[in-house]
Design a protein around this motif. Structure first.
Motif, PDB file in Angstrom:
ATOM      1  N   ALA A 140       0.796  -1.224   0.000  1.00  0.00           N
ATOM      2  CA  ALA A 140       0.000   0.000   0.000  1.00  0.00           C
ATOM      3  C   ALA A 140       0.829   1.274   0.000  1.00  0.00           C
ATOM      4  CB  ALA A 140      -0.947  -0.006   1.204  1.00  0.00           C
ATOM      5  N   GLN A 141       2.134   1.207   0.322  1.00  0.00           N
ATOM      6  CA  GLN A 141       2.914   2.437   0.336  1.00  0.00           C
ATOM      7  C   GLN A 141       3.195   2.976  -1.055  1.00  0.00           C
ATOM      8  OE1 GLN A 141       4.209  -0.532   1.461  1.00  0.00           O
ATOM      9  NE2 GLN A 141       6.392  -0.682   1.021  1.00  0.00           N
ATOM     10  N   TYR A 142       2.915   2.164  -2.094  1.00  0.00           N
ATOM     11  CA  TYR A 142       3.165   2.595  -3.462  1.00  0.00           C
ATOM     12  C   TYR A 142       1.853   3.032  -4.110  1.00  0.00           C
ATOM     13  CZ  TYR A 142       7.585   0.154  -2.750  1.00  0.00           C
ATOM     14  OH  TYR A 142       8.797  -0.259  -2.268  1.00  0.00           O
ATOM     15  N   GLY A 143       1.804   4.288  -4.527  1.00  0.00           N
ATOM     16  CA  GLY A 143       0.608   4.803  -5.165  1.00  0.00           C
ATOM     17  C   GLY A 143       0.932   5.637  -6.381  1.00  0.00           C
ATOM     18  N   PHE A 144      -0.113   6.099  -7.064  1.00  0.00           N
ATOM     19  CA  PHE A 144      -0.061   7.003  -8.218  1.00  0.00           C
ATOM     20  C   PHE A 144       0.422   6.304  -9.490  1.00  0.00           C
ATOM     21  CE2 PHE A 144       1.008  10.207  -4.708  1.00  0.00           C
ATOM     22  CZ  PHE A 144      -0.324  10.377  -4.391  1.00  0.00           C
ATOM     23  N   ALA A 360       2.744   2.844   7.977  1.00  0.00           N
ATOM     24  CA  ALA A 360       1.812   3.900   7.599  1.00  0.00           C
ATOM     25  C   ALA A 360       2.608   5.064   7.026  1.00  0.00           C
ATOM     26  CB  ALA A 360       0.976   4.350   8.798  1.00  0.00           C
ATOM     27  N   GLY A 361       1.926   5.905   6.287  1.00  0.00           N
ATOM     28  CA  GLY A 361       2.606   7.059   5.712  1.00  0.00           C
ATOM     29  C   GLY A 361       1.681   7.854   4.820  1.00  0.00           C
ATOM     30  N   PHE A 362       2.248   8.872   4.200  1.00  0.00           N
ATOM     31  CA  PHE A 362       1.456   9.728   3.316  1.00  0.00           C
ATOM     32  C   PHE A 362       2.364  10.398   2.298  1.00  0.00           C
ATOM     33  CE2 PHE A 362       2.780  12.338   6.898  1.00  0.00           C
ATOM     34  CZ  PHE A 362       3.265  13.481   6.279  1.00  0.00           C
ATOM     35  N   GLN A 363       1.751  10.882   1.220  1.00  0.00           N
ATOM     36  CA  GLN A 363       2.405  11.686   0.194  1.00  0.00           C
ATOM     37  C   GLN A 363       1.463  12.810  -0.183  1.00  0.00           C
ATOM     38  OE1 GLN A 363       3.005   7.902  -2.181  1.00  0.00           O
ATOM     39  NE2 GLN A 363       4.674   9.116  -3.021  1.00  0.00           N
ATOM     40  N   ALA A 364       2.012  13.992  -0.428  1.00  0.00           N
ATOM     41  CA  ALA A 364       1.212  15.135  -0.868  1.00  0.00           C
ATOM     42  C   ALA A 364       2.091  16.025  -1.737  1.00  0.00           C
ATOM     43  CB  ALA A 364       0.667  15.915   0.324  1.00  0.00           C
ATOM     44  N   TYR A 365       1.557  16.438  -2.891  1.00  0.00           N
ATOM     45  CA  TYR A 365       2.307  17.267  -3.822  1.00  0.00           C
ATOM     46  C   TYR A 365       1.430  18.408  -4.319  1.00  0.00           C
ATOM     47  CZ  TYR A 365       5.147  13.017  -4.116  1.00  0.00           C
ATOM     48  OH  TYR A 365       5.906  11.919  -3.811  1.00  0.00           O
ATOM     49  N   GLY A 366       2.036  19.563  -4.457  1.00  0.00           N
ATOM     50  CA  GLY A 366       1.431  20.674  -5.177  1.00  0.00           C
ATOM     51  C   GLY A 366       2.166  20.836  -6.495  1.00  0.00           C
ATOM     52  N   GLU A 367       1.420  21.006  -7.587  1.00  0.00           N
ATOM     53  CA  GLU A 367       2.036  21.037  -8.912  1.00  0.00           C
ATOM     54  C   GLU A 367       1.494  22.203  -9.729  1.00  0.00           C
ATOM     55  OE1 GLU A 367       2.981  16.501  -9.995  1.00  0.00           O
ATOM     56  OE2 GLU A 367       0.844  16.947 -10.001  1.00  0.00           O
ATOM     57  N   ARG A 368       2.382  22.778 -10.526  1.00  0.00           N
ATOM     58  CA  ARG A 368       2.003  23.856 -11.440  1.00  0.00           C
ATOM     59  C   ARG A 368       2.428  23.481 -12.848  1.00  0.00           C
ATOM     60  NH1 ARG A 368      -1.517  27.967 -12.508  1.00  0.00           N
ATOM     61  NH2 ARG A 368      -0.577  29.471 -13.946  1.00  0.00           N
ATOM     62  N   ASN A 369       1.457  23.382 -13.758  1.00  0.00           N
ATOM     63  CA  ASN A 369       1.695  22.982 -15.138  1.00  0.00           C
ATOM     64  C   ASN A 369       1.421  24.182 -16.044  1.00  0.00           C
ATOM     65  OD1 ASN A 369       1.620  21.949 -17.729  1.00  0.00           O
ATOM     66  ND2 ASN A 369       0.293  20.231 -17.239  1.00  0.00           N
ATOM     67  N   THR A 370       2.386  24.541 -16.886  1.00  0.00           N
ATOM     68  CA  THR A 370       2.182  25.624 -17.842  1.00  0.00           C
ATOM     69  C   THR A 370       2.482  25.124 -19.253  1.00  0.00           C
ATOM     70  OG1 THR A 370       4.450  26.449 -17.590  1.00  0.00           O
ATOM     71  CG2 THR A 370       2.768  27.398 -16.160  1.00  0.00           C
ATOM     72  N   THR A 371       1.671  25.552 -20.201  1.00  0.00           N
ATOM     73  CA  THR A 371       1.826  25.186 -21.605  1.00  0.00           C
ATOM     74  C   THR A 371       1.697  26.439 -22.456  1.00  0.00           C
ATOM     75  OG1 THR A 371       0.842  23.002 -21.213  1.00  0.00           O
ATOM     76  CG2 THR A 371       0.940  23.753 -23.479  1.00  0.00           C
ATOM     77  N   TYR A 403      -2.531  13.725  -3.582  1.00  0.00           N
ATOM     78  CA  TYR A 403      -2.312  13.306  -2.204  1.00  0.00           C
ATOM     79  C   TYR A 403      -2.686  11.845  -2.029  1.00  0.00           C
ATOM     80  CZ  TYR A 403      -7.308  14.435  -2.173  1.00  0.00           C
ATOM     81  OH  TYR A 403      -8.651  14.506  -2.477  1.00  0.00           O
ATOM     82  N   GLY A 404      -2.052  11.224  -1.049  1.00  0.00           N
ATOM     83  CA  GLY A 404      -2.329   9.826  -0.739  1.00  0.00           C
ATOM     84  C   GLY A 404      -1.858   9.485   0.659  1.00  0.00           C
ATOM     85  N   ALA A 405      -2.513   8.531   1.276  1.00  0.00           N
ATOM     86  CA  ALA A 405      -2.137   8.056   2.609  1.00  0.00           C
ATOM     87  C   ALA A 405      -2.427   6.565   2.687  1.00  0.00           C
ATOM     88  CB  ALA A 405      -2.905   8.806   3.696  1.00  0.00           C
ATOM     89  N   TYR A 406      -1.668   5.854   3.518  1.00  0.00           N
ATOM     90  CA  TYR A 406      -1.837   4.411   3.589  1.00  0.00           C
ATOM     91  C   TYR A 406      -1.556   3.902   4.995  1.00  0.00           C
ATOM     92  CZ  TYR A 406       3.256   3.882   3.757  1.00  0.00           C
ATOM     93  OH  TYR A 406       4.574   3.946   4.143  1.00  0.00           O
ATOM     94  N   VAL A 407      -2.080   2.715   5.250  1.00  0.00           N
ATOM     95  CA  VAL A 407      -1.751   1.955   6.449  1.00  0.00           C
ATOM     96  C   VAL A 407      -1.756   0.486   6.051  1.00  0.00           C
ATOM     97  CG1 VAL A 407      -4.169   1.850   7.185  1.00  0.00           C
ATOM     98  CG2 VAL A 407      -2.339   1.506   8.865  1.00  0.00           C
ATOM     99  N   GLN A 408      -0.810  -0.289   6.566  1.00  0.00           N
ATOM    100  CA  GLN A 408      -0.767  -1.708   6.224  1.00  0.00           C
ATOM    101  C   GLN A 408      -0.156  -2.501   7.374  1.00  0.00           C
ATOM    102  OE1 GLN A 408       1.508  -2.174   2.649  1.00  0.00           O
ATOM    103  NE2 GLN A 408       3.454  -1.679   3.592  1.00  0.00           N
ATOM    104  N   THR A 421      -1.759  -6.947   4.543  1.00  0.00           N
ATOM    105  CA  THR A 421      -2.983  -6.253   4.157  1.00  0.00           C
ATOM    106  C   THR A 421      -2.759  -4.753   4.271  1.00  0.00           C
ATOM    107  OG1 THR A 421      -3.835  -6.372   6.422  1.00  0.00           O
ATOM    108  CG2 THR A 421      -4.456  -8.148   4.912  1.00  0.00           C
ATOM    109  N   GLY A 422      -3.394  -4.019   3.403  1.00  0.00           N
ATOM    110  CA  GLY A 422      -3.226  -2.574   3.429  1.00  0.00           C
ATOM    111  C   GLY A 422      -4.430  -1.862   2.866  1.00  0.00           C
ATOM    112  N   LEU A 423      -4.508  -0.591   3.195  1.00  0.00           N
ATOM    113  CA  LEU A 423      -5.572   0.268   2.707  1.00  0.00           C
ATOM    114  C   LEU A 423      -4.938   1.600   2.329  1.00  0.00           C
ATOM    115  CD1 LEU A 423      -8.645  -0.059   2.365  1.00  0.00           C
ATOM    116  CD2 LEU A 423      -8.923   1.137   4.551  1.00  0.00           C
ATOM    117  N   ARG A 424      -5.242   2.062   1.131  1.00  0.00           N
ATOM    118  CA  ARG A 424      -4.655   3.302   0.647  1.00  0.00           C
ATOM    119  C   ARG A 424      -5.755   4.222   0.139  1.00  0.00           C
ATOM    120  NH1 ARG A 424       0.431   5.115  -0.948  1.00  0.00           N
ATOM    121  NH2 ARG A 424       0.251   6.963  -2.273  1.00  0.00           N
TER     122      ARG A 424
END
Length: 722
Positions: A140-144, A360-371, A403-408, A421-424
């Motif tokens: 579960a620690q792997y997401g996206f 357990a853990g989490f990930q959070a990102y802010g992103e700016r995309n310009t074209t 953003y994402g968070a998990y526990v396993q 077992t895990g939940l994300r």
């Protein structure tokens, strides 16, 4: 003061100490062995935060990396092609288990936000002390990004100490000088490397000839890694890198002109381009990536954690041949795209009792995309195409969060039976807003010595790749030579998967392993990517439904100086009904795919790799290593023409191919006339039998031009380590 306040004060106090420590003497600064053991223990603790329980993992040791033709000078993709289920594509792209670029890169366990590079690899092989590829049902620690997780353990001042100077080069003006240094002092250790690349094989050749037309590339890469061990339980580290690459786009001779020579009104004359030839165009692309990771690691008897702050900036700029692009494409577009990401990642492990490890853990990102695009197009009036180009400016920007968070729970049911077992929970608020709660479960059974069975299920949530999304103002191109066939442009949606995996690994005898794995994915809103138009910028889109399944067989054998390995994989990846970014597709193709399953453009039925190396005189100071490798592919997809004159999208495949590579490395240690260091000479032959093979034929969904594999290339190098 509350407990959280104490932690905040301790955190900033620790950072302040790191900044001011300088030349202050330490009580154990001279005990090098103690620091080395502590560093090794902290490395193991960091790796234990992210185990591969129930997943399929291929590990590449430092010896395996050096045995690969080119060694540290080779691209990461050439190493990863030796793993099962990895398919090569043009532009250095890799496809893992039937997915397109759904790959996650990590440095020392910390995930890097994605960038917009297409050709360039921001992470170089020489950065890695060793690395791994993890696929299947991921914990579960792997997401996206979940088709494969590539984790590089960066070189450091203990395992890779010393200074190395290297010069590598060969055919097609290939020249690659590099320098690296690793060392430690007191509680500090660090590693630094820089290299430059100049060659005429930057991008795959559009023809089967030995040398491509207009294919010059200049690149440089820098990586620095600095660590400070505050105490045996606490370590800070900073990793930063820069990649800058400039490419000429290879020309495809013999193309038919589609439009008249433009008349530039501001000059009042038509340029000397009446006889413009597709072999003489001048298109360029530049790709830049910068990143930095600051990590804080804690390791105690029952609890360990790592928290990291991450930033990454990447940009891509395409410069057209103004006249040539207009003549052949009806649009000459100067395009740029950039993404800036910043975020935080935390992974924690708590041994709560016998047989139970909670993570357990989490990930959070802010992103700016310009074209931004600046296009020259022909006006169209009452069906008549003018010859005086007009300019169309377009641009957009978007800020989003991921953003994402998990526990396993890793639970040892029996001494040889483990349940993980895990939940994300993942969410995205960018061009689309979506979220999902995803269960993961795997069972690992070791019924006898050397035998290991695993089976698992994962629910996956894959957000649209922010870096490949743009908000093109299609209305601006109405009544021009660049007007799309249709103006439908639904937003790219998040992919949602059910993923199943099962397999086993058996040690036949000491040093000899055999494994088998089977997987199945059922997808809704399956994400794919393609190149549409002259700028080589990937664009994402969705199939309403997707299905992928396959099988992998692997073996490896190690005995003394001999290492052998091999893998074979069968895969099928299909999609149905395009539901986003429809304006990039022909109406006939959209209609066909609405009611029929089609192969994905990167679907390759059979993939195989094999190789080995033998070290002569390996117990002496002058070992001689001979290595060989092989890659086989049954061919990526192309369109199939029907007698009626229509095509079935991706209905056929290009011819199969097999290539062999050879490498010879002579190492000399302690030779007086060479100094007290280590000198290494190497000769590499890529595509030993000069096989002419095609990766793409220019047809197929999202395929821009033909691409051929590299012809026989002989390279040589020398390196000296102090």
């Amino acid at each position: 003061m509350g407990r959280s306040g104490v932690l905040v004060r301790w955190w900033y106090g620790s950072l302040f100490s790191v900044c001011l420590i300088g030349n202050v003497p330490f009580s154990w600064a001279d005990d090098v062995e103690t620091i080395r053991v502590t560093a090794s223990r902290l490395d193991r603790a960091r790796e234990a935060l992210q185990p591969s329980i129930g997943a399929t993992q291929t590990h590449f040791s430092r010896q395996a990396i050096e045995a690969n033709p080119g060694g540290d000078n080779a691209g990461l993709n050439s190493v990863l092609l030796q793993a099962p289920g990895v398919t090569q594509d043009s532009y250095g792209q890799l496809h893992i288990r039937g997915d397109h670029n759904n790959i996650q890169f990590r440095l020392d366990g910390v995930a890097l936000p994605e960038g917009v590079s297409v050709f360039g690899q921001a992470l170089m092989t020489r950065f890695a002390h060793d690395m791994s590829l993890t696929t299947g049902v991921l914990p579960a620690q792997y997401g996206f990004r979940q088709a494969g997780v590539i984790d590089l353990k960066t070189k450091n001042g203990f395992d890779d100490q010393g200074a190395t100077l290297s010069l590598y080069g060969g055919a097609r003006d290939y020249l690659q000088p590099s320098v690296q240094y690793g060392g430690h002092r007191g509680k500090w250790d660090g590693f630094f490397t820089v290299d430059a690349v100049h060659n005429r094989v930057g991008i795959e050749n559009t023809t089967s000839k030995f040398t491509a037309l207009h294919d010059l590339s200049n690149q440089y890469h820098i990586l620095g890694h600095l660590r400070y061990t505050l105490r045996p339980e606490t370590r800070f580290s900073l990793t930063a890198g820069v990649s800058n690459a400039w490419y000429q786009l290879p020309n495809n001779p013999g193309q038919q002109r589609q439009f008249a020579t433009p008349f530039f009104k501001e000059q009042g004359i038509s340029p000397q381009a009446a006889n413009v030839d597709s072999s003489a165009l001048d298109e360029h692309q530049q790709e830049l990536t910068d990143f930095a990771i600051l990590s804080w690691q804690e390791n105690h008897t029952r609890f360990s954690a790592q928290t990291s702050a991450i930033i990454r900036y990447s940009s891509l700029r395409y410069s057209p041949d103004l006249v040539g692009d207009l003549v052949y494409n009806g649009i000459a577009q100067r395009a740029s795209r950039s993404v800036f990401s910043s975020g935080v990642q935390n992974d924690s492990k708590w041994k709560i009792g016998w047989g139970h490890i909670l993570r357990a853990g989490f990930q959070a990102y802010g992103e700016r995309n310009t074209t931004k695009t600046d296009s020259l197009v022909y006006p169209v009036t009452d069906g008549l195409i003018g010859d005086v180009p007009m300019r169309v400016h377009d641009g957009s920007g978007k800020t989003g969060v991921l953003y994402g968070a998990y526990v396993q729970d890793e639970w040892s049911l029996l001494p040889h039976l483990t349940l993980n077992t895990g939940l994300r929970f993942d969410g995205v608020r960018e061009y689309v807003n979506a979220h999902q709660l995803s269960p993961r479960i795997t069972l690992v059974w070791e019924p006898w010595r050397g035998g290991r069975f695993h089976a698992g299920y994962a629910r996956y949530f894959t957000p649209p790749p922010f870096e490949t999304l743009g908000n093109t103002s299609l209305g601006k191109f109405a009544d021009t030579s660049a007007a799309p066939e249709n103006f439908q442009n639904d937003k790219v949606k998040a992919e949602r998967d059910h993923y199943f995996d099962a397999g086993f690994m058996q040690e036949i005898k000491p040093g000899w392993h055999v494994g088998f794995d089977a997987y199945l994915k059922r997808a809704r809103n399956m994400i794919d990517e393609g190149q549409f138009g002259a700028p080589v910028i990937l664009t994402a889109y969705n199939y309403r439904r997707g299905k992928v399944h396959g099988y992998e067989l692997t073996t490896d054998y190690t005995s003394g100086p001999l290492t052998l390995y091999g893998s074979m994989a069968w895969s099928r990846a299909m999609g149905k009904d395009i539901t986003s970014a429809q304006w990039n597709f022909d109406s006939d193709d959209l209609a066909y795919m609405r009611h029929n399953w089609v192969h994905l453009d990167h679907d390759q039925r059979w993939t195989a790799s094999a190789g080995g190396n033998y070290s002569f005189f390996y117990k002496t100071n002058h070992p001689l290593q001979l290595s060989a490798s092989m890659v086989y592919g049954s061919g990526l997809r192309k369109d199939r023409s029907l007698p009626s004159g229509s095509d079935i999208p991706n209905g056929a495949s290009v011819p199969n191919y097999v290539t062999f590579n050879l490498s010879l490395v002579q190492t000399l240690k302690g030779i007086s006339w060479l100094g007290n260091g280590r000198t290494q000479f190497r000769v590499d032959v890529i595509n030993l039998f000069d096989k002419r093979y095609m990766l793409r034929d220019g047809s197929g969904i999202g395929v821009g031009a033909p691409q051929y594999g590299l012809r026989r290339t002989i390279m040589g190098g020398i390196s000296y380590t102090l």
